[in-house]
Design a protein around this motif. Structure first.
Motif, PDB file in Angstrom:
ATOM      1  N   SER A 188       0.772  -1.317   0.114  1.00 55.00           N
ATOM      2  CA  SER A 188       0.069   0.021  -0.181  1.00 55.00           C
ATOM      3  C   SER A 188       1.027   1.250  -0.136  1.00 55.00           C
ATOM      4  CB  SER A 188      -0.826   0.125   1.422  1.00 55.00           C
ATOM      5  OG  SER A 188      -1.842  -0.958   1.078  1.00 55.00           O
ATOM      6  N   ALA A 203      -6.934   1.276  -5.275  1.00 53.07           N
ATOM      7  CA  ALA A 203      -7.252   0.616  -4.139  1.00 53.07           C
ATOM      8  C   ALA A 203      -6.340  -0.382  -4.004  1.00 53.07           C
ATOM      9  CB  ALA A 203      -8.750   0.217  -4.218  1.00 53.07           C
ATOM     10  N   THR A 204      -6.073  -0.803  -2.534  1.00 51.57           N
ATOM     11  CA  THR A 204      -5.057  -1.966  -2.501  1.00 51.57           C
ATOM     12  C   THR A 204      -6.128  -2.714  -1.292  1.00 51.57           C
ATOM     13  OG1 THR A 204      -4.031  -0.932  -0.400  1.00 51.57           O
ATOM     14  CG2 THR A 204      -3.209  -0.922  -2.816  1.00 51.57           C
ATOM     15  N   ARG A 205      -5.932  -4.112  -1.432  1.00 49.70           N
ATOM     16  CA  ARG A 205      -6.613  -4.952  -0.433  1.00 49.70           C
ATOM     17  C   ARG A 205      -5.692  -6.361  -0.259  1.00 49.70           C
ATOM     18  NH1 ARG A 205     -10.175  -4.533  -4.741  1.00 49.70           N
ATOM     19  NH2 ARG A 205     -10.450  -6.473  -5.769  1.00 49.70           N
ATOM     20  N   ARG A 262       1.014   4.048  -2.761  1.00 51.84           N
ATOM     21  CA  ARG A 262       0.847   5.606  -2.540  1.00 51.84           C
ATOM     22  C   ARG A 262       1.860   6.249  -2.933  1.00 51.84           C
ATOM     23  NH1 ARG A 262      -1.750   6.576   2.361  1.00 51.84           N
ATOM     24  NH2 ARG A 262      -1.119   4.586   3.155  1.00 51.84           N
ATOM     25  N   GLU A 316      -5.636  -2.287  -7.373  1.00 54.75           N
ATOM     26  CA  GLU A 316      -6.447  -2.097  -8.485  1.00 54.75           C
ATOM     27  C   GLU A 316      -6.277  -0.527  -8.943  1.00 54.75           C
ATOM     28  OE1 GLU A 316     -10.578  -2.888  -7.537  1.00 54.75           O
ATOM     29  OE2 GLU A 316     -11.588  -1.854  -9.366  1.00 54.75           O
ATOM     30  N   GLN A 341      -9.306   5.478 -10.031  1.00 49.65           N
ATOM     31  CA  GLN A 341      -9.691   4.997  -8.665  1.00 49.65           C
ATOM     32  C   GLN A 341      -8.324   3.849  -8.461  1.00 49.65           C
ATOM     33  OE1 GLN A 341     -13.506   3.265  -8.282  1.00 49.65           O
ATOM     34  NE2 GLN A 341     -14.365   4.851  -9.251  1.00 49.65           N
ATOM     35  N   THR A 375      -9.219   9.095  -6.641  1.00 48.73           N
ATOM     36  CA  THR A 375      -9.810   8.410  -5.430  1.00 48.73           C
ATOM     37  C   THR A 375      -8.823   7.279  -5.107  1.00 48.73           C
ATOM     38  OG1 THR A 375     -11.291   7.530  -6.739  1.00 48.73           O
ATOM     39  CG2 THR A 375     -12.025   9.395  -5.440  1.00 48.73           C
ATOM     40  N   THR A 376      -8.646   7.279  -3.797  1.00 50.65           N
ATOM     41  CA  THR A 376      -7.720   6.037  -3.364  1.00 50.65           C
ATOM     42  C   THR A 376      -8.260   5.482  -1.934  1.00 50.65           C
ATOM     43  OG1 THR A 376      -6.340   7.688  -1.783  1.00 50.65           O
ATOM     44  CG2 THR A 376      -5.648   7.349  -4.030  1.00 50.65           C
ATOM     45  N   ASP A 377      -8.098   4.189  -1.997  1.00 46.68           N
ATOM     46  CA  ASP A 377      -8.662   3.379  -0.917  1.00 46.68           C
ATOM     47  C   ASP A 377      -7.578   2.334  -0.663  1.00 46.68           C
ATOM     48  OD1 ASP A 377     -10.016   2.083   1.022  1.00 46.68           O
ATOM     49  OD2 ASP A 377     -11.613   1.169  -0.510  1.00 46.68           O
ATOM     50  N   TYR A 378      -6.677   2.609   0.422  1.00 47.00           N
ATOM     51  CA  TYR A 378      -5.507   1.860   0.904  1.00 47.00           C
ATOM     52  C   TYR A 378      -6.146   0.963   1.877  1.00 47.00           C
ATOM     53  CZ  TYR A 378      -2.595   4.891  -2.133  1.00 47.00           C
ATOM     54  OH  TYR A 378      -2.544   5.563  -3.000  1.00 47.00           O
ATOM     55  N   ALA A 379      -5.704  -0.452   1.760  1.00 51.46           N
ATOM     56  CA  ALA A 379      -6.029  -1.552   2.926  1.00 51.46           C
ATOM     57  C   ALA A 379      -5.541  -0.855   4.098  1.00 51.46           C
ATOM     58  CB  ALA A 379      -5.329  -2.741   2.406  1.00 51.46           C
TER      59      ALA A 379
END
Lengths: 659, 147
Positions: free
Chosen positions: A504, A565-567, A508, A591, A563, A524-528
């Protein structure tokens, strides 16, 4: 199968054999034991082993002894049968070993009428006995510690004597036993039976003691021996399932490993910890130098990894490498092949040595060797067994298969790249050739306007004309450099310098460096929340992520969205069908979803191929490079967006877990 | 004025070829693909004197297709094929099918533009002599017919 002797409680049986563990087998013993528990008082029948059956045999009357117990009724026998059946069930149930031993010592104390009792087990590495379960009255922490602790020679206690000889000891009255060292002042009689593992190794002792002289007879001895056998069975089951679990885990790790060095370390850890070796080292044969080089170890040799080596045939390890045959010996220093070159333990500390060859399809590729320390207990043998050798050979064959696998993988990657190279050389002569051709055209024109060319008269020329030509040539050279960079990245995509990193964080930082802050694309970002640790090459991954981000920005010049994202993706999570990854491991999913035109259905199968491009620049290696980088990390890259709704790239990378 | 068609899918290549040929005073038409080239030849009122085509424009046989189109339109049109350096197999195939010559784009140490101009002039010369030969033949046949 109820022995008629047991029915109705009228006839009683007593086992007369002294060394009970050798005679009592579970199938035949249950009814006998139930009568043992019944504390017989009247006439006795003596049973003797005859082939596989116990035969009644008249013997002289056993000395009668006062018992506090009542003569057993039919009810009583049934109750005892139930008790034994329950005890055997406990032995094979899923409960923990310490729970089982607590249970057994409690049962032993209750059933034999002992004042107190304990079970001591040998600590596997040194053979020191340790009390692991207690029951009865009078125990204090101090008593527990003093009982057999490591102070003083273990050979002097009753427990140690039983452990040493593997034979039961029964003392009817300690006042008649001059060597007896009392730990509890109230003790008069003692019974100690060994817990003997299959293979005759004494694993521990069940010790019972009483305030009453002569409390323990052959009956109690038989009962305690049955408990000891069941405990031994369970302990060896426990060992076997631990070994099995270790082998399965090892196999799994080997199939999904991203990094060979970390993997070898893990193999060494598994072998040494779960299989209880003191130290474990792996040597692999270097093809170029024909030397067995240390690649993994746990103990003091660690600084020598990559440096220490044996010539083939040199020392015991080199001998194994040369002959492909295991070596299993007690003390290596007495072996003529021993050279003492690279040792985890000093000669005098080494109690047992086992080295097995690692075989791949190409023959012996390395040596896996393990050591045990000298036992501090003279009675406790710590030689490696046939079974240890088999376990180690299994691990070695897993490693061999993994090496084969890795080599096949490397060869496959190599073959694919060679094929790409063929295409590459045609492509590069076309693309680079055209750029150079155009630059030569500009030079030709420049010579013409300057009148320096062969047979040219100077012509009227403006600064603007010259500047235009120079600009053309500059652009041509820049594009050549762009091609070279792409070329280099493609070639180097699969050679990694992996380090531990957090994905992540890496994502970033790439987004911050690459994404244009004042551009028309909304980010937009959504990190785990949880960390995503991996063993990866940060430079290569940054290059890969940046390529995808740049693509997203390029295709949305008039505005759009990205977008990121990490998960974490576990083994149970459903993955898109396009993803091809070995099962069983945990992965990070990164992603990148944009709001651009997306990938047309007919192009989806082509976008990762070299030289496919929908942009008028470069060689079309961009996504092929990204794919190469991700695959070299043993991960996968797929595009799962709907055409017209934007591209959606998913990157899967194996997580580095459990260390 | 001689009419020349240049077919190449690379913008810079096309532009530099056209510039050099125009400097010699030729009337140059350009086409950016095999398809464009074929239709340019079909639509031309008067056939081109010389066609210069890249060998590989996505399809490694693009040059062959252009050659077929050119000869189909006018048997006297001369075709010069441009190839990548060291890749002459297809160019030789074109020669067998009647191309005037081939020129490697990236001959080391050679000013390939000057070489190309030379080839174009030779091609025009051959075209002229072919046309003259045929005309003489036609004249001869006519005279024989009269006689």
């Amino acid at each position: 199968m109820v022995n008629p002797a047991c029915q109705g409680g009228e006839r009683k049986i007593v086992l007369i054999e002294k060394n009970i563990p050798k005679y009592v087998h579970f199938g035949t013993a249950i009814p006998i034991r139930s009568s043992v528990l019944a504390k017989p008082r009247g006439d006795k029948l003596y049973y003797r082993r005859n082939g596989s059956h116990l035969q009644p045999e008249p013997r002289k009357r056993h000395e009668r002894r006062a018992s506090r117990r009542r003569r057993p009724s039919g009810e009583g026998v049934r109750a005892e049968l139930t008790r034994l059946s329950r005890l055997s069930q406990v032995a094979v149930s899923g409960g923990g070993v310490s729970e089982l031993l607590d249970n057994y010592v409690e049962e032993a104390v209750t059933a034999t009428g002992a004042t107190r009792g304990f079970i001591a087990l040998a600590e596997v590495e040194t053979g020191d006995l340790e009390i692991v379960a207690i029951a009865g009255a009078g125990w204090t922490d101090e008593a527990r510690r003093n009982r057999l602790g490591r102070r003083g020679p273990t050979g002097t206690t009753i427990t140690a004597r039983v452990a040493t000889t593997g034979k039961c000891v029964r003392i009817d009255d300690v006042e008649d036993a001059p060597n007896y060292q009392p730990f509890f002042a109230d003790i008069r009689s003692v019974l100690a039976v060994p817990i003997v593992e299959p293979g005759e190794r004494v694993r521990g002792v069940i010790n019972l003691e009483s305030e009453t002289p002569g409390e323990f007879t052959t009956d109690e001895e038989a009962f305690a021996s049955v408990l000891a056998d069941m405990a031994a069975l369970r302990l060896s089951m426990e060992d076997k399932s631990a070994r099995q679990a270790a082998l399965i885990q090892n196999g799994k790790d080997l199939s999904i490993a991203a990094d060979a060095d970390a993997l070898m370390k893990k193999v060494a850890d598994v072998a040494a910890e779960i299989l209880r070796f003191e130290d474990c080292s792996i040597f692999l044969i270097d093809r170029a130098t024909r030397r067995a080089v240390l690649v993994a170890t746990r103990g003091p040799l660690a600084p020598q990894i990559g440096k220490a080596y044996y010539e083939i045939g040199e020392g015991l390890t080199g001998w194994v490498a040369e002959h492909g045959v295991p070596v299993r010996i007690g003390s290596p220093k007495n072996d003529p092949r021993h050279k003492g070159l690279h040792q985890e333990l000093k000669d005098e500390e080494t109690g047992a040595f086992l080295a097995v060859p690692i075989r791949s399809t190409t023959g012996v590729v390395g040596v896996l060797r393990v050591l045990r320390k000298n036992s501090t207990s003279p009675w406790f043998p710590n030689d490696f067994t046939e079974e240890d050798e088999q376990v180690l050979l299994t691990i070695a064959s897993q490693v061999g298969a993994a090496i084969d696998n890795a080599q096949l993988f490397a060869r496959l990657v190599q073959a694919e790249r060679m094929a790409a190279w063929g295409e590459m050389s045609a492509m590069s002569s076309h693309m680079i050739g055209n750029r150079v051709f155009a630059i030569k055209g500009d030079l030709n024109e420049l010579e013409h306007v300057l009148g320096t060319g062969p047979g040219h008269e100077p012509v009227t020329v403006t600064r603007e004309q010259i500047a235009l030509l120079v600009g053309n040539m500059k652009r041509g050279i820049f594009r050549l450099e762009e091609l070279l960079r792409e070329f280099r990245d493609f070639v180097r995509a699969t050679s990694l310098s992996p380090v531990p990193l957090e994905l992540s964080e890496l994502t970033r930082s790439v987004v911050e460096e690459t994404f244009p802050k004042r551009g028309p694309v909304a980010l937009t970002t959504d990190y785990a929340q949880e960390p995503l640790p991996a063993q990866a090459d940060p430079v290569k991954l940054k290059r890969a992520f940046a390529e995808i981000i740049e693509n997203a920005v390029t295709f949305q010049e008039r505005g759009g969205s990205l977008q990121v994202a990490t998960r974490r993706v576990g083994p149970g999570d459903v993955l898109p069908p396009e993803v091809s990854l070995p099962r069983g491991g945990a992965y990070a999913c990164i992603e990148f979803a944009d709001g651009g035109p997306g990938i047309r259905e007919e192009d989806k199968s082509k976008i990762f191929r070299p030289f496919f491009t929908s942009r008028n620049r470069g060689m079309g290696l961009g996504l092929a490079i990204v794919k190469g980088i991700i695959e070299a990390h043993h991960g996968d890259l797929v595009e799962v967006g709907k055409p017209g709704e934007g591209a959606r790239f998913l990157i899967f990378l194996p997580l580095r877990e459990g260390d | 004025m001689c009419r020349i068609l240049v077919v190449d899918d690379e913008d810079e290549v096309r532009a530099s070829l056209a510039r050099r040929l125009e400097r010699e005073g030729f009337n140059v038409t350009v086409a950016a693909s095999e398809d464009e080239g074929l239709s340019a030849m079909k639509e031309a009122v008067k056939p081109f004197d010389v066609v210069i085509t890249d060998m590989n424009m996505g399809d490694p046989n693009s040059g062959v297709h252009i050659l077929e189109g050119a000869v189909g339109r006018d048997v006297f049109t001369e075709v010069i094929v441009l190839t990548a350096y060291g890749n002459v197999a297809n160019a030789v195939e074109c020669m067998k099918r009647g191309a005037f010559d081939y020129v490697e784009k990236n001959l080391p140490g050679v000013d390939v533009f000057e070489l190309l101009i030379l080839k174009v002039e030779q091609a025009l010369e051959r075209r002229r002599s072919s046309v003259q030969t045929v005309r003489r033949l036609e004249k001869f046949q006519k005279e024989m017919g009269k006689g």
